[in-house]
Design a protein around this motif. Structure first.
Motif, PDB file in Angstrom:
ATOM      1  N   GLU A  13       0.827  -1.205   0.000  1.00 34.26           N
ATOM      2  CA  GLU A  13       0.000   0.000   0.000  1.00 34.26           C
ATOM      3  C   GLU A  13       0.863   1.258   0.000  1.00 34.26           C
ATOM      4  O   GLU A  13       0.525   2.261  -0.658  1.00 34.26           O
ATOM      5  CB  GLU A  13      -0.909  -0.009   1.220  1.00 34.26           C
ATOM      6  N   ALA A  14       1.973   1.240   0.733  1.00 36.78           N
ATOM      7  CA  ALA A  14       2.867   2.399   0.748  1.00 36.78           C
ATOM      8  C   ALA A  14       3.448   2.661  -0.644  1.00 36.78           C
ATOM      9  O   ALA A  14       3.534   3.819  -1.084  1.00 36.78           O
ATOM     10  CB  ALA A  14       3.996   2.184   1.759  1.00 36.78           C
ATOM     11  N   MET A  15       3.842   1.614  -1.355  1.00 36.82           N
ATOM     12  CA  MET A  15       4.362   1.779  -2.707  1.00 36.82           C
ATOM     13  C   MET A  15       3.274   2.263  -3.657  1.00 36.82           C
ATOM     14  O   MET A  15       3.525   3.086  -4.546  1.00 36.82           O
ATOM     15  CB  MET A  15       4.951   0.457  -3.204  1.00 36.82           C
ATOM     16  N   GLU A  16       2.060   1.779  -3.466  1.00 42.33           N
ATOM     17  CA  GLU A  16       0.946   2.237  -4.312  1.00 42.33           C
ATOM     18  C   GLU A  16       0.677   3.721  -4.091  1.00 42.33           C
ATOM     19  O   GLU A  16       0.382   4.463  -5.028  1.00 42.33           O
ATOM     20  CB  GLU A  16      -0.304   1.417  -3.987  1.00 42.33           C
ATOM     21  N   LEU A  17       0.775   4.164  -2.844  1.00 38.37           N
ATOM     22  CA  LEU A  17       0.577   5.584  -2.551  1.00 38.37           C
ATOM     23  C   LEU A  17       1.638   6.429  -3.256  1.00 38.37           C
ATOM     24  O   LEU A  17       1.326   7.474  -3.846  1.00 38.37           O
ATOM     25  CB  LEU A  17       0.608   5.810  -1.040  1.00 38.37           C
ATOM     26  N   LEU A  18       2.895   6.002  -3.186  1.00 34.08           N
ATOM     27  CA  LEU A  18       3.971   6.759  -3.836  1.00 34.08           C
ATOM     28  C   LEU A  18       3.756   6.829  -5.341  1.00 34.08           C
ATOM     29  O   LEU A  18       3.986   7.877  -5.971  1.00 34.08           O
ATOM     30  CB  LEU A  18       5.326   6.123  -3.517  1.00 34.08           C
ATOM     31  N   PRO A  31       1.966  12.801  -8.127  1.00 36.03           N
ATOM     32  CA  PRO A  31       2.580  13.395  -9.321  1.00 36.03           C
ATOM     33  C   PRO A  31       4.076  13.633  -9.131  1.00 36.03           C
ATOM     34  O   PRO A  31       4.833  13.610 -10.092  1.00 36.03           O
ATOM     35  CB  PRO A  31       1.816  14.715  -9.494  1.00 36.03           C
ATOM     36  N   GLU A  32       4.504  13.855  -7.885  1.00 40.20           N
ATOM     37  CA  GLU A  32       5.918  14.039  -7.558  1.00 40.20           C
ATOM     38  C   GLU A  32       6.262  13.165  -6.354  1.00 40.20           C
ATOM     39  O   GLU A  32       6.198  13.616  -5.213  1.00 40.20           O
ATOM     40  CB  GLU A  32       6.237  15.501  -7.257  1.00 40.20           C
ATOM     41  N   PRO A  33       6.626  11.911  -6.574  1.00 35.62           N
ATOM     42  CA  PRO A  33       6.963  11.024  -5.437  1.00 35.62           C
ATOM     43  C   PRO A  33       8.124  11.538  -4.595  1.00 35.62           C
ATOM     44  O   PRO A  33       8.268  11.146  -3.435  1.00 35.62           O
ATOM     45  CB  PRO A  33       7.316   9.699  -6.128  1.00 35.62           C
ATOM     46  N   ARG A  34       8.947  12.415  -5.171  1.00 34.03           N
ATOM     47  CA  ARG A  34      10.095  12.941  -4.421  1.00 34.03           C
ATOM     48  C   ARG A  34       9.658  13.696  -3.164  1.00 34.03           C
ATOM     49  O   ARG A  34      10.447  13.875  -2.245  1.00 34.03           O
ATOM     50  CB  ARG A  34      10.934  13.867  -5.311  1.00 34.03           C
ATOM     51  N   LEU A  35       8.392  14.144  -3.132  1.00 37.23           N
ATOM     52  CA  LEU A  35       7.907  14.828  -1.942  1.00 37.23           C
ATOM     53  C   LEU A  35       8.037  13.946  -0.700  1.00 37.23           C
ATOM     54  O   LEU A  35       8.275  14.444   0.400  1.00 37.23           O
ATOM     55  CB  LEU A  35       6.439  15.237  -2.133  1.00 37.23           C
ATOM     56  N   LEU A  36       7.869  12.622  -0.877  1.00 35.78           N
ATOM     57  CA  LEU A  36       7.903  11.708   0.255  1.00 35.78           C
ATOM     58  C   LEU A  36       9.135  10.811   0.270  1.00 35.78           C
ATOM     59  O   LEU A  36       9.333  10.066   1.239  1.00 35.78           O
ATOM     60  CB  LEU A  36       6.649  10.827   0.258  1.00 35.78           C
ATOM     61  N   ALA A  59      -8.444   2.676  -4.070  1.00 41.72           N
ATOM     62  CA  ALA A  59      -7.167   3.298  -4.451  1.00 41.72           C
ATOM     63  C   ALA A  59      -6.925   4.517  -3.579  1.00 41.72           C
ATOM     64  O   ALA A  59      -7.651   4.780  -2.614  1.00 41.72           O
ATOM     65  CB  ALA A  59      -7.198   3.678  -5.934  1.00 41.72           C
ATOM     66  N   PHE A  60      -5.880   5.275  -3.953  1.00 40.68           N
ATOM     67  CA  PHE A  60      -5.549   6.527  -3.291  1.00 40.68           C
ATOM     68  C   PHE A  60      -5.885   7.673  -4.251  1.00 40.68           C
ATOM     69  O   PHE A  60      -5.359   7.729  -5.366  1.00 40.68           O
ATOM     70  CB  PHE A  60      -4.067   6.585  -2.910  1.00 40.68           C
ATOM     71  N   ASP A  61      -6.764   8.576  -3.822  1.00 45.57           N
ATOM     72  CA  ASP A  61      -7.125   9.739  -4.621  1.00 45.57           C
ATOM     73  C   ASP A  61      -6.222  10.899  -4.231  1.00 45.57           C
ATOM     74  O   ASP A  61      -6.086  11.235  -3.047  1.00 45.57           O
ATOM     75  CB  ASP A  61      -8.590  10.121  -4.406  1.00 45.57           C
ATOM     76  N   VAL A  62      -5.612  11.533  -5.242  1.00 45.09           N
ATOM     77  CA  VAL A  62      -4.647  12.609  -5.003  1.00 45.09           C
ATOM     78  C   VAL A  62      -5.199  13.901  -5.588  1.00 45.09           C
ATOM     79  O   VAL A  62      -5.671  13.930  -6.732  1.00 45.09           O
ATOM     80  CB  VAL A  62      -3.280  12.292  -5.636  1.00 45.09           C
ATOM     81  N   ALA A  63      -5.145  14.971  -4.806  1.00 43.94           N
ATOM     82  CA  ALA A  63      -5.551  16.303  -5.259  1.00 43.94           C
ATOM     83  C   ALA A  63      -4.447  17.293  -4.909  1.00 43.94           C
ATOM     84  O   ALA A  63      -3.744  17.127  -3.910  1.00 43.94           O
ATOM     85  CB  ALA A  63      -6.865  16.725  -4.609  1.00 43.94           C
TER      86      ALA A  63
END
Length: 573
Positions: free
Chosen positions: A228-233, A237-242, A282-286
């Motif tokens: 789930e953590a990998m799915e969130l990343l 749009p910018e995985p570098r944030l985390l 899923a994970f919804d991103v805004a």
């Protein structure tokens, strides 16, 4: 008894619970109203009985019934008791109408007389002969008997006498949850109220520490599995944030009732960020974009060395210095025209969020130098800069770089075939046949980027213009400018020739837009953009307060100056 108690509303249950408990302990089949004075010498002989009123009806007393004061109720009960003693002999009482609460000696259970046995059995002779009972009755016992008799009159009857019009019904519908109230132990109101309150998640903040990785934190703190953590990343749009954070960075999150991630919020800076919501699938991103309050800042300084370093010393950011440099270089050659001691002012507007500035925009610039004075103001209508009288820094672009009329000997053709090899040999310029030594002029303002000699191109000149276009001049006989020199529209830059690989005297002229060659005879070129009419009047109204700010030197939260000016001010003080 319990069946009737269960049928009552919850409010009545709570009110009657003590009474029901007392009735159950006494083991009463039917309570009439009686008082026992156990303080006399003979408890059995001192037992008193009080029959119910003939008008008594089965059922509970209404809560709306008016009640006499205790003192009055005791007086009425006492009178009724005295009358009973006088009119109803004890021997005439029917067993089904009395309950004896006083137990004979040695018997732990109340003695409830049954039909067929004399009511006077077991009583002392004195009592059998009709001796009067003690006249003094304890007031507290009388009051308890009166209350119990009133509440329980006919309450345990299984039937209603024929002809009775009293409606037989329950008070309310009772749900399974209410029935289970008495099956689960004592009622604890505090726990019942707390259990009905909905779960409200709260935002929590985590500050990144050295060595932290998001995947580990997601499992230990956010209740997520590795997948789930990998799915969130992957959803960001910018995985570098985390994944590329630094110690001190923060993110906020909410957990659901099961302790798993519900929402996560991470800011890239004070203005931009993302919010992630976990759903069933899923994970919804805004994206998050905060708006700030526009604020103006005025920076002032003097040139002491290079202009860029002097501008940075005032407190201008690198991006703001770049904006000013590109603006001034349209008219100013920093290498040749700047002098130590020249003064400048820069008025900047930016959005301020939590004390941090974003989207800085240069509004006006004033340069007061030994060789040139220049003041320009941004026009919000087109975001271009103009002088106070409306003249543009980007004048018109000439179609041909020479005066007069000369024959076009070879057009722009990216698909031209070589006359000998037959292969595609693009022609990325326009050739004009002209005598050697014909003056070539700059078609617009700009700066000389290159000057050189090439085996194929011959002598050449390259100019980078203020509007971003670039022009090239090949096969020249002579160059009249040097690399880095500032040129203006119409200024001579070279003489035509026949150098390099050429079939005859001509000028090879190229125009590049975004570093790509275009047809110089067809490309759209800037026209004279100086303001006039209503556009000029609107610009001047907008520029007036900005020019006043430059004059006064007072605006916004910051008025910066160079270190030398601050030191001079300290010395004067």
């Amino acid at each position: 008894m319990l069946r009737i108690l269960h049928s009552l509303p919850r409010t009545h249950k709570l009110l009657l619970l003590p009474v029901a408990t007392m009735v159950t302990v006494l083991g009463a089949q039917k309570i009439i109203t009686l008082v026992g004075d156990t303080q006399g010498p003979d408890p059995v002989a001192d037992t008193h009985f009080l029959p119910l009123s003939p008008e008594s009806r089965p059922g509970l007393p209404s809560l709306n019934t008016e009640h006499l004061p205790v003192a009055d109720a005791i007086a009425v009960a006492s009178q009724a008791l005295d009358a009973t003693r006088e009119t109803i002999p004890l021997s005439q009482l029917v067993p089904s109408e009395i309950v004896e609460l006083e137990s004979p000696a040695g018997n732990d259970e109340p003695n409830i007389e049954t039909a067929g046995e004399p009511l006077t059995a077991g009583l002392s002779p004195a009592t059998q002969e009709g001796d009067t009972a003690p006249s003094q009755i304890d007031d507290a016992a009388l009051h308890i008997a009166l209350v119990l008799g009133t509440l329980t009159s006919g309450m345990l009857d299984d039937s209603i006498p024929a002809g009775d019009d009293t409606p037989a019904t329950s008070y309310d519908d009772v749900s399974d949850e209410e029935l289970a109230l008495f099956d689960e132990g004592p009622i604890i109101l505090e726990e019942e109220i707390a259990a009905s309150e909905p779960y409200v998640p709260e935002w929590e903040t985590y500050t990144v520490e050295s060595g932290d990785t998001f995947v580990v934190l997601a499992q230990n703190r956010l209740g997520l599995g590795y997948g789930e953590a990998m799915e969130l990343l992957e959803s960001l749009p910018e995985p570098r944030l985390l994944t590329h954070w630094r110690p001190g960075n923060q993110f906020e999150y909410q957990l659901d009732e099961e302790g798993q991630l519900a929402l996560l919020r991470m800011m890239k800076n004070g203005r931009e960020g993302v919010i992630v919501e976990r759903t069933d699938e899923a994970f919804d991103v805004a994206t998050i974009e905060r708006t700030g309050e526009a604020a103006q800042r005025l920076f002032a300084g003097t040139v002491s060395g290079s202009f860029v370093r002097s501008a940075q010393a005032t407190g201008l950011s690198i991006s703001e210095v770049t904006q000013v440099s590109r603006l001034l270089e349209k008219k100013l050659d920093f290498r040749r025209d700047t002098r130590r001691g020249d003064e400048f002012q820069v008025l900047v507007e930016s959005d301020v969020i939590d004390g941090e500035s974003f989207d800085s925009r240069v509004l006006a610039v004033r340069y007061l130098g030994e060789r040139m004075n220049l003041t320009v103001v941004r026009n919000s209508a087109d975001n271009n800069f103009y002088t106070p009288d409306g003249a543009s820094l980007d004048p018109a672009f000439r179609r041909r770089p020479f005066d007069g009329s000369y024959r076009l000997s070879s057009s722009f053709n990216p698909n031209r075939k070589h006359p000998v090899t037959g292969r595609i040999s693009p022609h990325r310029g326009t050739d004009f046949a002209m005598p050697i030594g014909t003056p070539i002029v700059a078609p617009a303002n700009g700066r000389v980027e290159k000057v050189g000699n090439h085996p194929l191109a011959g002598r050449y000149v390259v100019i980078r213009h203020d509007n971003g276009y670039r022009t090239r001049y090949l096969h020249l006989s002579r160059q009249l400018v040097s690399r880095g020199e500032r040129v203006t529209m119409g200024e001579r830059i070279a003489l035509s020739g026949n150098t390099g690989r050429s079939t005859g005297p001509h000028l090879h002229y190229e125009v590049h837009v975004n570093d790509s060659a275009v047809d110089a005879m067809k490309v759209s070129l800037p026209e004279n953009t100086s303001l006039s009419g209503e556009a000029l009047a609107a610009f001047q109204n907008e520029a007036e307060p900005l020019l006043a700010t430059l004059e006064s030197g007072e605006t916004g939260p910051v008025v910066a100056s160079t270190a030398s000016e601050r030191e001079a001010a300290d010395d004067d003080s």
